[in-house]
Design a protein around this motif. Structure first.
Motif, PDB file in Angstrom:
ATOM      1  N   MET A   1      35.176  -1.119  28.694  1.00  0.00           N
ATOM      2  CA  MET A   1      35.403  -2.063  27.702  1.00  0.00           C
ATOM      3  C   MET A   1      36.667  -1.830  27.038  1.00  0.00           C
ATOM      4  O   MET A   1      37.124  -2.394  26.099  1.00  0.00           O
ATOM      5  CB  MET A   1      34.252  -1.718  26.540  1.00  0.00           C
ATOM      6  N   GLY A   2      37.572  -0.921  27.723  1.00  0.00           N
ATOM      7  CA  GLY A   2      38.833  -0.650  27.289  1.00  0.00           C
ATOM      8  C   GLY A   2      38.766   0.403  25.884  1.00  0.00           C
ATOM      9  O   GLY A   2      39.762   0.462  25.430  1.00  0.00           O
ATOM     10  N   GLY A   3      37.631   1.123  25.757  1.00  0.00           N
ATOM     11  CA  GLY A   3      37.717   2.040  24.859  1.00  0.00           C
ATOM     12  C   GLY A   3      36.353   1.944  24.028  1.00  0.00           C
ATOM     13  O   GLY A   3      35.592   1.195  24.529  1.00  0.00           O
ATOM     14  N   ILE A   4      36.272   2.665  22.986  1.00  0.00           N
ATOM     15  CA  ILE A   4      35.037   2.646  22.117  1.00  0.00           C
ATOM     16  C   ILE A   4      35.288   2.868  20.416  1.00  0.00           C
ATOM     17  O   ILE A   4      36.302   3.723  20.182  1.00  0.00           O
ATOM     18  CB  ILE A   4      34.051   4.001  22.655  1.00  0.00           C
ATOM     19  N   ASP A   5      34.719   1.868  19.817  1.00  0.00           N
ATOM     20  CA  ASP A   5      34.853   2.133  18.482  1.00  0.00           C
ATOM     21  C   ASP A   5      33.697   2.593  17.539  1.00  0.00           C
ATOM     22  O   ASP A   5      33.673   3.010  16.560  1.00  0.00           O
ATOM     23  CB  ASP A   5      35.255   0.486  18.015  1.00  0.00           C
ATOM     24  N   ILE A   6      32.480   2.228  18.133  1.00  0.00           N
ATOM     25  CA  ILE A   6      31.362   2.281  17.475  1.00  0.00           C
ATOM     26  C   ILE A   6      30.307   2.949  18.506  1.00  0.00           C
ATOM     27  O   ILE A   6      30.106   2.581  19.628  1.00  0.00           O
ATOM     28  CB  ILE A   6      30.530   1.097  17.068  1.00  0.00           C
ATOM     29  N   VAL A   7      29.684   4.107  17.958  1.00  0.00           N
ATOM     30  CA  VAL A   7      28.604   4.869  18.597  1.00  0.00           C
ATOM     31  C   VAL A   7      27.233   4.796  17.925  1.00  0.00           C
ATOM     32  O   VAL A   7      27.172   4.955  16.920  1.00  0.00           O
ATOM     33  CB  VAL A   7      28.935   6.147  18.739  1.00  0.00           C
ATOM     34  N   VAL A   8      26.133   4.347  18.606  1.00  0.00           N
ATOM     35  CA  VAL A   8      24.982   4.345  17.864  1.00  0.00           C
ATOM     36  C   VAL A   8      24.025   5.046  18.796  1.00  0.00           C
ATOM     37  O   VAL A   8      23.740   4.902  19.979  1.00  0.00           O
ATOM     38  CB  VAL A   8      24.539   2.787  17.865  1.00  0.00           C
ATOM     39  N   ALA A   9      23.622   6.513  18.215  1.00  0.00           N
ATOM     40  CA  ALA A   9      22.583   7.017  18.949  1.00  0.00           C
ATOM     41  C   ALA A   9      21.322   6.762  18.577  1.00  0.00           C
ATOM     42  O   ALA A   9      20.686   7.492  17.490  1.00  0.00           O
ATOM     43  CB  ALA A   9      22.984   8.598  18.454  1.00  0.00           C
ATOM     44  N   ASN A  10      20.549   5.994  19.221  1.00  0.00           N
ATOM     45  CA  ASN A  10      19.166   5.472  18.938  1.00  0.00           C
ATOM     46  C   ASN A  10      18.054   6.212  19.810  1.00  0.00           C
ATOM     47  O   ASN A  10      16.811   6.406  19.225  1.00  0.00           O
ATOM     48  CB  ASN A  10      19.280   4.162  19.305  1.00  0.00           C
ATOM     49  N   VAL A  11      18.390   6.695  21.061  1.00  0.00           N
ATOM     50  CA  VAL A  11      17.072   6.989  21.832  1.00  0.00           C
ATOM     51  C   VAL A  11      16.346   8.265  21.137  1.00  0.00           C
ATOM     52  O   VAL A  11      16.907   9.081  20.617  1.00  0.00           O
ATOM     53  CB  VAL A  11      17.643   7.295  23.356  1.00  0.00           C
ATOM     54  N   SER A  12      14.849   8.283  21.580  1.00  0.00           N
ATOM     55  CA  SER A  12      14.312   9.153  20.964  1.00  0.00           C
ATOM     56  C   SER A  12      13.054   9.529  21.913  1.00  0.00           C
ATOM     57  O   SER A  12      12.609   8.619  22.619  1.00  0.00           O
ATOM     58  CB  SER A  12      13.458   9.051  19.699  1.00  0.00           C
ATOM     59  N   ALA A  13      12.674  10.667  22.234  1.00  0.00           N
ATOM     60  CA  ALA A  13      11.699  11.179  22.796  1.00  0.00           C
ATOM     61  C   ALA A  13      10.392  10.983  22.456  1.00  0.00           C
ATOM     62  O   ALA A  13       9.202  10.797  23.166  1.00  0.00           O
ATOM     63  CB  ALA A  13      11.702  12.752  23.193  1.00  0.00           C
ATOM     64  N   LEU A  14      10.264  10.697  21.153  1.00  0.00           N
ATOM     65  CA  LEU A  14       8.967  10.359  20.525  1.00  0.00           C
ATOM     66  C   LEU A  14       7.969  11.529  20.530  1.00  0.00           C
ATOM     67  O   LEU A  14       6.743  11.318  20.770  1.00  0.00           O
ATOM     68  CB  LEU A  14       8.264   9.028  20.798  1.00  0.00           C
ATOM     69  N   ALA A  15       8.585  12.871  20.512  1.00  0.00           N
ATOM     70  CA  ALA A  15       7.647  13.806  20.893  1.00  0.00           C
ATOM     71  C   ALA A  15       7.001  14.196  19.471  1.00  0.00           C
ATOM     72  O   ALA A  15       7.565  14.804  18.404  1.00  0.00           O
ATOM     73  CB  ALA A  15       8.543  15.082  21.309  1.00  0.00           C
ATOM     74  N   VAL A  16       5.747  14.088  19.202  1.00  0.00           N
ATOM     75  CA  VAL A  16       4.903  14.523  18.353  1.00  0.00           C
ATOM     76  C   VAL A  16       3.988  15.544  18.366  1.00  0.00           C
ATOM     77  O   VAL A  16       3.326  16.113  17.521  1.00  0.00           O
ATOM     78  CB  VAL A  16       4.121  13.205  17.621  1.00  0.00           C
ATOM     79  N   GLY A  17       3.768  16.317  19.640  1.00  0.00           N
ATOM     80  CA  GLY A  17       2.848  17.128  19.761  1.00  0.00           C
ATOM     81  C   GLY A  17       3.554  18.346  19.299  1.00  0.00           C
ATOM     82  O   GLY A  17       4.594  18.494  19.189  1.00  0.00           O
ATOM     83  N   ASN A  18       2.711  19.458  19.295  1.00  0.00           N
ATOM     84  CA  ASN A  18       3.236  20.545  18.779  1.00  0.00           C
ATOM     85  C   ASN A  18       3.297  21.951  19.737  1.00  0.00           C
ATOM     86  O   ASN A  18       3.362  23.010  19.517  1.00  0.00           O
ATOM     87  CB  ASN A  18       2.227  21.345  17.705  1.00  0.00           C
ATOM     88  N   ASP A  19       3.010  21.192  21.083  1.00  0.00           N
ATOM     89  CA  ASP A  19       3.094  22.219  22.271  1.00  0.00           C
ATOM     90  C   ASP A  19       4.797  22.519  22.568  1.00  0.00           C
ATOM     91  O   ASP A  19       5.600  21.669  21.913  1.00  0.00           O
ATOM     92  CB  ASP A  19       2.772  21.453  23.607  1.00  0.00           C
ATOM     93  N   GLU A  20       5.112  23.615  23.284  1.00  0.00           N
ATOM     94  CA  GLU A  20       6.336  23.912  23.397  1.00  0.00           C
ATOM     95  C   GLU A  20       7.165  22.899  24.352  1.00  0.00           C
ATOM     96  O   GLU A  20       8.297  22.485  24.072  1.00  0.00           O
ATOM     97  CB  GLU A  20       6.306  25.377  24.177  1.00  0.00           C
ATOM     98  N   ALA A  21       6.494  22.144  25.128  1.00  0.00           N
ATOM     99  CA  ALA A  21       6.896  21.043  25.991  1.00  0.00           C
ATOM    100  C   ALA A  21       7.637  19.918  25.038  1.00  0.00           C
ATOM    101  O   ALA A  21       8.479  19.477  25.310  1.00  0.00           O
ATOM    102  CB  ALA A  21       6.154  20.396  27.050  1.00  0.00           C
ATOM    103  N   SER A  22       6.713  19.661  24.124  1.00  0.00           N
ATOM    104  CA  SER A  22       7.083  18.432  23.006  1.00  0.00           C
ATOM    105  C   SER A  22       8.453  19.111  22.271  1.00  0.00           C
ATOM    106  O   SER A  22       9.320  18.361  22.051  1.00  0.00           O
ATOM    107  CB  SER A  22       6.181  18.296  21.987  1.00  0.00           C
ATOM    108  N   TRP A  23       8.418  20.178  21.870  1.00  0.00           N
ATOM    109  CA  TRP A  23       9.630  20.875  21.209  1.00  0.00           C
ATOM    110  C   TRP A  23      11.058  20.706  21.954  1.00  0.00           C
ATOM    111  O   TRP A  23      12.204  20.439  21.555  1.00  0.00           O
ATOM    112  CB  TRP A  23       9.437  22.327  20.670  1.00  0.00           C
ATOM    113  N   ARG A  24      10.784  21.417  23.385  1.00  0.00           N
ATOM    114  CA  ARG A  24      11.999  21.177  24.268  1.00  0.00           C
ATOM    115  C   ARG A  24      12.259  19.698  24.451  1.00  0.00           C
ATOM    116  O   ARG A  24      13.582  19.342  24.459  1.00  0.00           O
ATOM    117  CB  ARG A  24      11.520  21.720  25.492  1.00  0.00           C
TER     118      ARG A  24
END
Length: 253
Positions: free
Chosen positions: A82-105
């Motif tokens: 694109m010849g550069g970057i003006d705007i960054v949108v951090a949108n992605v999520s793991a949607l981790a709702v469990g309380n196990d250690e794997a979800s926290w990681r």
């Protein structure tokens, strides 16, 4: 209102479904160039074919944001395309709702460090932009305790804090940073459709909490992101914009 996004260069993580897809489509409709990533190759290819119509310019990539090296390489490739970057949108999520250690990681690596690494990788380009802006996607679960208390809520709260810190430290460089906290957002294939089908009692209870009588749409969330990111919001930085139809009760001062 002209948001002033035409010709600007945007990167979006998780850009093929739900809120992320609506964000990409909204920026493209405003005349921006957009590079986006997701993990599923078929979804990336299908999205690119859909996005690139009528002269729109988008660049899809298969990237796992929990892989720091891959994320940095994608940001560099996007900047070249694109010849550069003006705007960054951090949108992605793991949607981790469990309380196990794997979800926290998983929540830590995807939600929190995926955001931090994205911003770090894009910073050299943002410092060269006259319209530099960062928007992170948090959640109302980062403001109050709900059924997603645990890794999801904790890391969304951390993202809000991180973003406001960015705003303070980067203001002198002309780089703005804001977060947007969506309320419950319904779309086909999304988490709320799955809850509606798999746990109708929870869906009914959650829907009843919103005084509007409905959940939000991805487009409503994308509209807020486009404004926050745009030159039209040139004096808005360090804010967390809640878009939830009055779902949450906490007062922001």
């Amino acid at each position: 209102m002209d948001l002033g996004l035409k010709g600007l260069r945007v990167i979006v993580t998780g850009g093929t479904r739900g809120i992320g897809r609506a964000i990409v489509e909204t920026f493209l409709s405003e005349g921006a160039q957009v590079a986006y990533c997701a993990r599923n190759p078929e979804e990336v290819a299908a999205a690119e074919a859909s996005f690139n119509v009528g002269g729109a310019k988008s660049f899809g990539s298969v990237t796992d944001v929990s892989d720091g090296d891959a994320l940095k390489a994608w940001v560099n490739d996007a900047a070249k395309a694109m010849g550069g970057i003006d705007i960054v949108v951090a949108n992605v999520s793991a949607l981790a709702v469990g309380n196990d250690e794997a979800s926290w990681r998983k929540g830590y690596e995807v939600d929190l460090m995926g955001t931090v690494r994205l911003v770090d990788a894009a910073m050299p380009e943002l410092t060269r932009s006259a319209n530099a802006s960062i928007v992170t996607i948090a959640s109302v679960s980062g403001r109050e305790v709900d059924f997603a208390a645990g890794p999801y809520g904790a890391f969304k709260a951390a993202i809000i804090h991180y973003t406001q810190g960015l705003a303070f430290h980067l203001a002198a460089k002309g780089i703005r940073a804001n977060s947007m906290s969506p309320g419950n957002t319904y779309f086909p294939g999304g988490v709320w459709e799955k809850i509606e089908q798999g746990n109708p009692a929870l869906f009914k209870e959650s829907l009843a909490l919103n005084p509007t009588g409905r959940m939000g749409t991805p487009q409503e969330m994308a509209n807020a992101v486009a404004f926050l990111a745009s030159p039209a919001a040139s004096f808005v930085t360090g804010t967390n914009l809640v878009v939830d139809g009055a779902l949450t009760r906490g007062v922001q001062f």
